[in-house]
Design an enzyme around this catalytic site. Sequence first.
Site, PDB file in Angstrom:
ATOM      1  N   TYR A 155       0.860  -1.193   0.000  1.00  0.00           N
ATOM      2  CA  TYR A 155       0.000   0.000   0.000  1.00  0.00           C
ATOM      3  C   TYR A 155       0.888   1.232   0.000  1.00  0.00           C
ATOM      4  O   TYR A 155       1.844   1.316   0.781  1.00  0.00           O
ATOM      5  CB  TYR A 155      -0.892  -0.004   1.251  1.00  0.00           C
ATOM      6  CG  TYR A 155      -1.788   1.209   1.372  1.00  0.00           C
ATOM      7  CD1 TYR A 155      -2.922   1.358   0.578  1.00  0.00           C
ATOM      8  CD2 TYR A 155      -1.503   2.208   2.308  1.00  0.00           C
ATOM      9  CE1 TYR A 155      -3.741   2.471   0.708  1.00  0.00           C
ATOM     10  CE2 TYR A 155      -2.323   3.324   2.439  1.00  0.00           C
ATOM     11  CZ  TYR A 155      -3.433   3.443   1.636  1.00  0.00           C
ATOM     12  OH  TYR A 155      -4.252   4.547   1.765  1.00  0.00           O
ATOM     13  N   ASP A 186       9.434   2.514  -0.881  1.00  0.00           N
ATOM     14  CA  ASP A 186       8.482   3.257  -0.060  1.00  0.00           C
ATOM     15  C   ASP A 186       8.836   2.948   1.397  1.00  0.00           C
ATOM     16  O   ASP A 186       8.477   1.890   1.927  1.00  0.00           O
ATOM     17  CB  ASP A 186       7.058   2.820  -0.408  1.00  0.00           C
ATOM     18  CG  ASP A 186       6.011   3.512   0.444  1.00  0.00           C
ATOM     19  OD1 ASP A 186       6.382   4.127   1.469  1.00  0.00           O
ATOM     20  OD2 ASP A 186       4.816   3.429   0.101  1.00  0.00           O
ATOM     21  N   LYS A 212       5.047  10.017   7.565  1.00  0.00           N
ATOM     22  CA  LYS A 212       4.838  10.530   8.922  1.00  0.00           C
ATOM     23  C   LYS A 212       6.044  10.431   9.842  1.00  0.00           C
ATOM     24  O   LYS A 212       6.180  11.207  10.779  1.00  0.00           O
ATOM     25  CB  LYS A 212       3.642   9.807   9.524  1.00  0.00           C
ATOM     26  CG  LYS A 212       3.661   8.297   9.272  1.00  0.00           C
ATOM     27  CD  LYS A 212       2.251   7.714   9.230  1.00  0.00           C
ATOM     28  CE  LYS A 212       2.257   6.337   8.559  1.00  0.00           C
ATOM     29  NZ  LYS A 212       1.029   6.008   7.890  1.00  0.00           N
TER      30      LYS A 212
END
Length: 429
Positions: A144, A239, A267
């Site tokens: 994801y 990622d 984040k």
Amino acid sequence: MRHDRSSALFAEAQRFIPGGVNSPARAFGAVGREPVFIIRGHGCRLWDVDGNEYIDFVGSWGPLLLGHCHPAVISALRDVLDGGTSFGAPTEAEVEMAQLISDLMPSIEMVRLVNSGTEATMSALRVARGYTGRDLVVKFVGNYHGHVDSLLVRAGSGLATLGISDSAGVPEGFASTTLPAPYNDLRSLEQLFGQHGERIAAVILEPVVGNMGCVPPRPGFLQRLRELCTGHGAVLIFDEVMTGFRVALGGAQELYGVTPDMTTLGKVIGGGLPIGAFGGRREIMESVAPLGAVYQAGTLSGNPLAVAGGLAMLRFLRDNPESYERIESSSARLQAGVMAAAEAAGVTLTSNRVGSMLTFFFTKQQVWDWDGASTCDTDAFGRYFRAMLTQGIYLPCSQYEAAFVASCHGDAEIDRAIECAGRAFRKAV
Ligand code: HOZ
């Protein structure tokens, strides 16, 4: 444990917010209950609006390596608040952040700050396409990368949890530029490159997947992927929204010794505030406007508050490397203790762990890909989750999300979580 106030808030929320939440995973639908509304966090503990206390193994879905309200982070945020929260103009702290990221992850020679992991992956793909002049992107099933249109194909996290294999609202023309491949399967990757090698702009992946539960790369997988991308002139994008600065200070790329062309971060570089970044080789990043023709922008990018929070956390981790040893040993104790408790209770369970990312899978097979993850008994996971929550252990509310251990989880918290897991296995699973 009562949840009257949470229940009332959830009822009200559903009148105004789709599903009553601002991110689908939070709706707790997959674990058969309503969400709890959080009012406060401190260290590795959370409190809900009904006054219940939890030991937190979510950590805001990854970034809180030092737990909630770490003094270094809070004091940096207070300093910024006094001087203003947004300028839409360059600040010195952005330069410091770019230097620090590049020092800790040397593959990132240039970096652009954005506002979320989704923005980071969306922008990285655009850059890879602009740089190579190609269209197609390979992604892995169950990975994801945020809610970027073309990356919602066969995605993990909330989509896997809700059983949505491809989101509505994504034009076929976008989805068809994505080539999904099974994670950890080199043969199918080689076939894809054999068929489409000339047209593949990029391969994007979570080097350790967190969004179908924690799934590590098989030995040699990342290395061969690197060779294939180099051989075919495709941009390799790691990622590292979850793994960056977590599985090692230099991220998964340091842990596995494989250097991507580009990296996306989220984040974790905000210490709990909204931020993201994409970066990589200078030659590729020079394609980004105003140096190059790939446009990307954002008024709040490099926001002073988010940058200050992230700088404080990353500097603390850099200057206190023993934090990683402590987190590693707590995570290993948790994994071993919960597995032993499951065995003692006769519950079928396997687990994956890379550093402080871990998942207990309710299946008998070791999970290496989405096919493996999807054999899990998600009803059993739901019963386990609910039994843990009522004992004050706050876990990710989906079988397909990784749990996170922070530096503030001490022996007492780990022992308590193991005891609670034992009770959950005996009574509920
Ligand atoms: N995609 C996030 C976890 N991998 C979900 C976070 C949230 O619901 O806030």
